[in-house]
Design a protein around this motif. Structure first.
Motif, PDB file in Angstrom:
ATOM      1  N   UNK A 241      39.987  48.192  42.547  1.00  0.00           N
ATOM      2  CA  UNK A 241      39.911  50.454  42.425  1.00  0.00           C
ATOM      3  C   UNK A 241      40.822  50.144  42.245  1.00  0.00           C
ATOM      4  N   UNK A 242      41.690  49.779  41.618  1.00  0.00           N
ATOM      5  CA  UNK A 242      43.154  49.991  40.413  1.00  0.00           C
ATOM      6  C   UNK A 242      42.456  49.420  39.564  1.00  0.00           C
ATOM      7  N   UNK A 243      41.521  48.513  39.018  1.00  0.00           N
ATOM      8  CA  UNK A 243      41.601  47.480  38.133  1.00  0.00           C
ATOM      9  C   UNK A 243      39.564  48.869  37.562  1.00  0.00           C
ATOM     10  N   UNK A 244      38.918  49.352  38.497  1.00  0.00           N
ATOM     11  CA  UNK A 244      38.307  50.724  37.822  1.00  0.00           C
ATOM     12  C   UNK A 244      37.026  50.291  38.492  1.00  0.00           C
ATOM     13  N   UNK A 245      37.087  50.118  40.382  1.00  0.00           N
ATOM     14  CA  UNK A 245      35.631  49.346  40.687  1.00  0.00           C
ATOM     15  C   UNK A 245      35.583  50.275  41.664  1.00  0.00           C
ATOM     16  N   UNK A 246      34.839  50.999  42.186  1.00  0.00           N
ATOM     17  CA  UNK A 246      34.482  52.276  42.862  1.00  0.00           C
ATOM     18  C   UNK A 246      33.239  51.622  43.929  1.00  0.00           C
ATOM     19  N   UNK A 247      33.529  51.395  45.420  1.00  0.00           N
ATOM     20  CA  UNK A 247      32.635  51.128  46.157  1.00  0.00           C
ATOM     21  C   UNK A 247      31.957  52.488  46.698  1.00  0.00           C
ATOM     22  N   UNK A 248      30.965  51.987  48.074  1.00  0.00           N
ATOM     23  CA  UNK A 248      29.902  52.855  47.970  1.00  0.00           C
ATOM     24  C   UNK A 248      30.849  53.545  49.517  1.00  0.00           C
ATOM     25  N   UNK A 249      32.447  52.923  50.150  1.00  0.00           N
ATOM     26  CA  UNK A 249      32.817  53.557  51.055  1.00  0.00           C
ATOM     27  C   UNK A 249      32.420  52.825  52.932  1.00  0.00           C
ATOM     28  N   UNK A 250      30.992  51.716  52.856  1.00  0.00           N
ATOM     29  CA  UNK A 250      30.414  51.559  53.943  1.00  0.00           C
ATOM     30  C   UNK A 250      31.538  50.121  53.969  1.00  0.00           C
ATOM     31  N   UNK A 251      30.809  50.166  55.767  1.00  0.00           N
ATOM     32  CA  UNK A 251      31.261  48.519  56.119  1.00  0.00           C
ATOM     33  C   UNK A 251      31.064  48.115  55.990  1.00  0.00           C
ATOM     34  N   UNK A 252      30.173  47.432  54.907  1.00  0.00           N
ATOM     35  CA  UNK A 252      29.749  46.282  54.100  1.00  0.00           C
ATOM     36  C   UNK A 252      29.413  46.290  52.791  1.00  0.00           C
ATOM     37  N   UNK A 253      29.858  46.266  52.415  1.00  0.00           N
ATOM     38  CA  UNK A 253      30.453  47.473  50.222  1.00  0.00           C
ATOM     39  C   UNK A 253      30.823  45.128  49.519  1.00  0.00           C
ATOM     40  N   UNK A 254      30.088  44.659  49.312  1.00  0.00           N
ATOM     41  CA  UNK A 254      30.253  43.491  49.058  1.00  0.00           C
ATOM     42  C   UNK A 254      31.595  43.653  47.537  1.00  0.00           C
ATOM     43  N   UNK A 255      32.307  42.916  47.454  1.00  0.00           N
ATOM     44  CA  UNK A 255      33.190  43.102  46.806  1.00  0.00           C
ATOM     45  C   UNK A 255      33.524  42.800  45.236  1.00  0.00           C
ATOM     46  N   UNK A 256      33.237  42.941  43.787  1.00  0.00           N
ATOM     47  CA  UNK A 256      33.632  43.127  43.344  1.00  0.00           C
ATOM     48  C   UNK A 256      34.491  40.755  42.940  1.00  0.00           C
ATOM     49  N   UNK A 257      33.514  40.020  42.049  1.00  0.00           N
ATOM     50  CA  UNK A 257      34.530  38.882  41.764  1.00  0.00           C
ATOM     51  C   UNK A 257      35.775  39.655  40.820  1.00  0.00           C
ATOM     52  N   UNK A 258      37.599  39.064  40.845  1.00  0.00           N
ATOM     53  CA  UNK A 258      37.908  38.851  40.322  1.00  0.00           C
ATOM     54  C   UNK A 258      39.022  37.461  38.840  1.00  0.00           C
ATOM     55  N   UNK A 259      38.873  37.225  38.314  1.00  0.00           N
ATOM     56  CA  UNK A 259      39.181  36.127  37.289  1.00  0.00           C
ATOM     57  C   UNK A 259      40.157  36.573  36.413  1.00  0.00           C
ATOM     58  N   UNK A 260      40.524  35.561  36.491  1.00  0.00           N
ATOM     59  CA  UNK A 260      42.210  35.466  35.458  1.00  0.00           C
ATOM     60  C   UNK A 260      42.367  34.021  34.757  1.00  0.00           C
ATOM     61  N   UNK A 261      42.325  34.315  33.441  1.00  0.00           N
ATOM     62  CA  UNK A 261      43.069  33.477  33.079  1.00  0.00           C
ATOM     63  C   UNK A 261      44.407  33.086  32.361  1.00  0.00           C
ATOM     64  N   UNK A 262      45.013  32.518  32.739  1.00  0.00           N
ATOM     65  CA  UNK A 262      46.940  32.610  32.006  1.00  0.00           C
ATOM     66  C   UNK A 262      47.419  33.692  32.580  1.00  0.00           C
ATOM     67  N   UNK A 263      47.948  34.549  31.931  1.00  0.00           N
ATOM     68  CA  UNK A 263      48.205  35.852  32.245  1.00  0.00           C
ATOM     69  C   UNK A 263      47.527  36.400  31.221  1.00  0.00           C
ATOM     70  N   UNK A 264      46.510  35.913  30.890  1.00  0.00           N
ATOM     71  CA  UNK A 264      45.423  37.764  30.797  1.00  0.00           C
ATOM     72  C   UNK A 264      45.522  38.748  31.561  1.00  0.00           C
ATOM     73  N   UNK A 265      44.678  39.405  31.681  1.00  0.00           N
ATOM     74  CA  UNK A 265      44.359  40.425  32.732  1.00  0.00           C
ATOM     75  C   UNK A 265      42.871  40.243  33.715  1.00  0.00           C
ATOM     76  N   UNK A 266      43.146  40.465  34.986  1.00  0.00           N
ATOM     77  CA  UNK A 266      42.144  39.557  35.774  1.00  0.00           C
ATOM     78  C   UNK A 266      40.683  40.616  35.447  1.00  0.00           C
TER      79      UNK A 266
END
Length: 357
Positions: A152-177
């Protein structure tokens, strides 16, 4: 070979041990090993070939002491994606992994290995449900609350259901994920229903088909691959006796007991045990009805016994973490419960690593 390459002695030793194991198990010659070590010494580093990486990833599964499903270690499909450089490329490779492993429900054991030391996937599993803290309590998976807040801090917003699939969070080195949604068509889910208790079917429960672990590192020949998501298929109790039943997860046993009209006022009624069995029966029934690969804990234990026999025939010591190998339901009905096993850690292997967030 005292100057094999300019890394520490531990890495050097692991590289030699791994290549010796590779040579022995693939019927290569001593000359091959000598030439390979000379080649590595000249390069001043050890970089596994694709063939060596495939072998190492499979042996890591064979050495995984917490896994009851090791009978199938040699069937692991290995995708070597060490050449990828960008988050977009890694994301596409993860989608390929999800699609290949899911296979319409006929699940294929799969691992995708990315460049060592600089890539992290923040998700615990590639597919996992979000968890939200609300005024009316937790919605979704309590185990995912921290990562959900990160997303959510990275900008994602779920639907608020019990089964919302989370997004993938990928980081390379010290880059912002970087954040990537998983298209719905890639996520195979199973609606949970019970063959007798129709009210349980009306709870609208579901679970994703493939457990793709993405927070562990693969260690091969002294090289650590911090992004190497892998999967087999579910043992039913992982969902029915842990994800759905644990009080710090979905905590569904009281709900199931109410549906079954069980006496929950006293432990002597064994209401938790009875509800647990029926919840796990619903998991197995639903996956089987939908043609999605799953194994019950009794069959899994029998498969592990075959694995033990194969390892003993190959003159290899069988190791394991007993507390993880025994199933969380009726462990005394399996041979593992009654059999001591040494929790000796061997490499190659998969290891937990520090949470990146």
């Amino acid at each position: 070979m005292t100057q094999l390459y300019e890394q520490n002695e531990k890495q050097r030793k692991e590289a030699i041990e791994f290549l010796t194991l590779y040579k022995n198990e693939t019927a290569l010659t001593d000359d091959w090993l000598r030439n390979r070590l000379v080649e590595i010494e000249q390069d001043q580093t050890y970089i596994p070939t694709t063939e060596e990486l495939i072998f190492g990833a499979r042996i890591a599964w064979r050495n995984s002491n917490r896994c009851i499903g090791r009978l199938f270690w040699n069937s692991l499909q290995v995708f070597d994606e060490r050449q990828l450089e960008t988050e977009d490329e890694i994301y596409q490779a993860l989608l390929q992994h999800i699609e290949y492993a899911t296979n319409g429900g006929k699940i294929r054991p799969t691992i995708t290995v990315f460049k060592p030391n600089c890539i992290r996937i923040w998700n615990y599993q590639l597919i996992r449900y979000a968890g939200y803290e609300t005024e009316n309590g937790i919605v979704g998976d309590p185990d995912s609350i921290q990562l959900t807040k990160v997303c959510e801090d990275l900008g994602w917003k779920g639907e608020g259901t019990p089964f919302d699939v989370l997004p993938l969070v990928i980081q390379i080195g010290n880059n912002k994920p970087a954040l990537y949604n998983i298209p719905k068509e890639y996520v195979l889910e199973v609606a949970i229903r019970h063959p007798q208790y129709e009210e349980l079917s009306r709870l609208n429960l579901k679970w994703y088909a493939v457990p793709m672990v993405s927070n562990m590192k693969l260690s091969v020949g002294g090289i650590e691959f911090h992004a190497a998501p892998f999967n087999g298929w579910y043992m039913g109790t992982e969902i029915g006796a842990r994800n759905f039943a644990d009080v710090n997860r979905y905590n569904l046993l009281p709900t199931v007991a109410e549906i079954m009209d069980l006496d929950t006022k006293s432990n002597i009624s064994l209401w938790k045990d009875r509800a647990l069995v029926e919840l796990n029966l619903a998991i197995l029934h639903s996956f089987k009805a939908d043609g999605v690969s799953i194994v019950d804990h009794h069959t899994a234990a029998q498969q592990f016994e075959l694995f033990e026999q194969q390892e003993e025939a190959a003159d290899r010591q069988v190791t394991g973490n007993w507390s993880w190998l025994i199933p969380p339901i009726s462990p005394a009905t399996t041979h593992i419960f009654h059999k001591p096993i040494e929790n000796l850690i061997k490499k190659p292997n998969y290891f937990y690593q520090k949470n990146p967030f």
